[in-house]
Design a protein around this motif. Structure first.
Motif, mmCIF file in Angstrom:
data_model
loop_
_atom_site.group_PDB
_atom_site.id
_atom_site.type_symbol
_atom_site.label_atom_id
_atom_site.label_comp_id
_atom_site.label_asym_id
_atom_site.label_seq_id
_atom_site.Cartn_x
_atom_site.Cartn_y
_atom_site.Cartn_z
ATOM 1 N N GLY A 117 -43.790 -38.259 -41.202
ATOM 2 C CA GLY A 117 -45.152 -37.924 -40.852
ATOM 3 C C GLY A 117 -45.741 -36.987 -41.771
ATOM 4 N N ALA A 118 -44.967 -36.050 -42.635
ATOM 5 C CA ALA A 118 -45.589 -35.414 -43.854
ATOM 6 C C ALA A 118 -45.744 -36.366 -45.050
ATOM 7 N N ILE A 119 -45.184 -37.123 -45.360
ATOM 8 C CA ILE A 119 -45.199 -38.279 -46.313
ATOM 9 C C ILE A 119 -46.331 -38.994 -46.033
ATOM 10 N N LEU A 120 -46.684 -39.632 -44.994
ATOM 11 C CA LEU A 120 -47.833 -40.127 -44.414
ATOM 12 C C LEU A 120 -49.075 -39.235 -44.689
ATOM 13 N N THR A 121 -48.792 -37.924 -44.306
ATOM 14 C CA THR A 121 -50.178 -37.326 -44.448
ATOM 15 C C THR A 121 -50.675 -37.123 -45.970
ATOM 16 N N ASP A 122 -49.704 -37.061 -46.823
ATOM 17 C CA ASP A 122 -49.840 -37.028 -48.161
ATOM 18 C C ASP A 122 -50.462 -38.281 -48.800
ATOM 19 N N LYS A 123 -49.905 -39.459 -48.163
ATOM 20 C CA LYS A 123 -50.401 -40.721 -48.898
ATOM 21 C C LYS A 123 -51.845 -40.843 -48.136
ATOM 22 N N VAL A 124 -52.247 -40.478 -46.770
ATOM 23 C CA VAL A 124 -53.800 -40.675 -46.534
ATOM 24 C C VAL A 124 -54.672 -39.674 -47.302
ATOM 25 N N ALA A 125 -54.131 -38.617 -47.631
ATOM 26 C CA ALA A 125 -54.901 -37.728 -48.518
ATOM 27 C C ALA A 125 -55.200 -38.485 -49.934
ATOM 28 N N ARG A 126 -54.231 -38.985 -50.145
ATOM 29 C CA ARG A 126 -54.395 -39.563 -51.577
ATOM 30 C C ARG A 126 -55.304 -40.958 -51.723
ATOM 31 N N TRP A 131 -59.526 -44.785 -40.868
ATOM 32 C CA TRP A 131 -58.989 -44.755 -40.087
ATOM 33 C C TRP A 131 -57.423 -45.123 -40.443
ATOM 34 N N VAL A 132 -56.605 -44.370 -39.528
ATOM 35 C CA VAL A 132 -55.074 -44.564 -39.713
ATOM 36 C C VAL A 132 -54.773 -44.938 -38.352
ATOM 37 N N ALA A 133 -53.830 -46.212 -38.101
ATOM 38 C CA ALA A 133 -53.579 -46.583 -36.836
ATOM 39 C C ALA A 133 -51.936 -46.657 -36.833
ATOM 40 N N VAL A 134 -51.275 -45.812 -36.008
ATOM 41 C CA VAL A 134 -49.921 -45.570 -36.020
ATOM 42 C C VAL A 134 -49.438 -46.823 -34.862
ATOM 43 N N VAL A 135 -48.659 -47.749 -35.145
ATOM 44 C CA VAL A 135 -48.282 -48.816 -34.190
ATOM 45 C C VAL A 135 -46.958 -48.326 -33.851
ATOM 46 N N GLY A 136 -46.897 -47.521 -32.665
ATOM 47 C CA GLY A 136 -45.769 -46.881 -31.948
ATOM 48 C C GLY A 136 -46.082 -45.428 -31.510
ATOM 49 N N VAL A 137 -46.333 -45.303 -30.386
ATOM 50 C CA VAL A 137 -46.734 -44.174 -29.717
ATOM 51 C C VAL A 137 -45.196 -43.125 -29.916
ATOM 52 N N THR A 138 -44.389 -43.433 -29.683
ATOM 53 C CA THR A 138 -42.996 -42.709 -29.744
ATOM 54 C C THR A 138 -42.969 -42.093 -30.979
ATOM 55 N N ALA A 139 -42.765 -43.128 -32.131
ATOM 56 C CA ALA A 139 -42.741 -42.386 -33.412
ATOM 57 C C ALA A 139 -44.030 -41.424 -33.876
ATOM 58 N N ALA A 149 -49.117 -37.185 -26.522
ATOM 59 C CA ALA A 149 -49.863 -38.268 -26.959
ATOM 60 C C ALA A 149 -49.865 -39.550 -26.305
ATOM 61 N N GLY A 150 -51.139 -40.399 -25.992
ATOM 62 C CA GLY A 150 -51.180 -41.598 -25.750
ATOM 63 C C GLY A 150 -51.807 -42.433 -26.472
ATOM 64 N N PHE A 151 -51.977 -43.623 -25.993
ATOM 65 C CA PHE A 151 -52.675 -44.648 -27.023
ATOM 66 C C PHE A 151 -53.902 -44.569 -27.107
ATOM 67 N N GLY A 152 -54.686 -45.087 -28.136
ATOM 68 C CA GLY A 152 -56.257 -45.027 -28.349
ATOM 69 C C GLY A 152 -56.291 -43.865 -29.170
ATOM 70 N N PRO A 153 -57.697 -43.371 -29.316
ATOM 71 C CA PRO A 153 -57.706 -42.386 -30.411
ATOM 72 C C PRO A 153 -57.389 -41.330 -30.015
ATOM 73 N N GLN A 154 -57.162 -40.401 -31.253
ATOM 74 C CA GLN A 154 -56.407 -38.917 -31.129
ATOM 75 C C GLN A 154 -57.527 -38.065 -31.409
ATOM 76 N N PRO A 155 -57.523 -36.782 -30.883
ATOM 77 C CA PRO A 155 -58.312 -35.924 -31.226
ATOM 78 C C PRO A 155 -58.109 -35.276 -32.501
ATOM 79 N N GLU A 156 -57.333 -35.106 -33.188
ATOM 80 C CA GLU A 156 -57.183 -34.665 -34.332
ATOM 81 C C GLU A 156 -57.362 -35.548 -35.347
ATOM 82 N N LEU A 157 -57.595 -35.265 -36.644
ATOM 83 C CA LEU A 157 -57.672 -36.087 -37.913
ATOM 84 C C LEU A 157 -56.432 -35.900 -38.586
ATOM 85 N N LEU A 158 -56.125 -36.864 -39.561
ATOM 86 C CA LEU A 158 -54.903 -36.962 -40.186
ATOM 87 C C LEU A 158 -55.578 -36.762 -41.699
ATOM 88 N N ALA A 159 -55.358 -35.776 -42.315
ATOM 89 C CA ALA A 159 -56.178 -35.833 -43.840
ATOM 90 C C ALA A 159 -57.278 -36.193 -44.067
#
Length: 195
Positions: A117-126, A131-139, A149-159
């Motif tokens: 998750g931390a690596i992904l955040t850095d990648k998104v910032a770069r 939009w970022v779409a994570v395919v897997g709610v448990t992950a 968290a559930g499926f669909g839009p999330q209230p927070e932004l990622l980077a």
């Protein structure tokens, strides 16, 4: 985690990696399909052995990512995993929460998902996808400490990117049919098109 496994060169042929190639793919990585300014960066949990053996994301026969991408309206036709290099031209990319390949996503540890998750955040910032779409709610829940968290839009932004959680397209996910996966991808497509 070593270098990427040697790609099996039979784009679109449907040829299967051998048992030896699959075994050698464990813990290997594959390159992201990514460039700056994408409309959507899809985030898999981690590469399966089939993907690591071929070098193609979501490559295992029975994985429903590519059909769902088409059913959801992201691609003009169903692409074969070997055609993943066409995605950036459509404003799409692929990466993973955890880089190392495994036979099953449940082989990953919570620590790997959190680090991913931390690596992904850095990648998104770069790379700055819209939009970022994570395919897997448990992950997503584990990697970003969002246990409810559930499926669909999330209230927070990622980077700075808007965030959406999709069902895991693995053939092992019996809770979703190809049709319902297509609907879920289509909901994201409508949100992306709506700005």
């Amino acid at each position: 985690m070593g270098p990427p496994a040697a790609a099996v060169d039979h784009p679109g042929s449907g040829a299967r990696p051998t048992a030896e190639e699959l075994a050698a793919a464990a813990d290997q990585t594959i390159p992201d399909v990514i460039t700056s300014g994408l409309d959507v960066l899809f985030v898999g949990i981690n590469p399966g052995l089939w993907s690591a053996a071929t070098g193609w994301h979501f490559a295992r026969p029975g994985n429903r990512f590519w059909p769902a991408l088409h059913r959801g309206g992201f691609t003009p036709r169903r692409l074969h995993p070997s055609e993943q290099s066409l995605l950036p031209g459509l404003g799409l990319g692929i990466t993973n929460m955890v880089a190392r390949a495994s036979a099953r996503a449940d082989e990953l540890t919570a620590e790997e998902l959190i680090a991913g998750g931390a690596i992904l955040t850095d990648k998104v910032a770069r790379y700055r996808p819209a939009w970022v779409a994570v395919v897997g709610v448990t992950a997503y829940r584990i990697g970003f400490a969002r246990p409810r968290a559930g499926f669909g839009p999330q209230p927070e932004l990622l980077a700075g990117a808007r965030l959406w959680v999709l069902p895991n397209p693995s053939g092992l996910n019996a809770h979703f049919t190809p049709e319902t996966l297509g609907v879920a991808f289509g909901e994201l497509r409508a949100a992306v098109a709506g700005g």
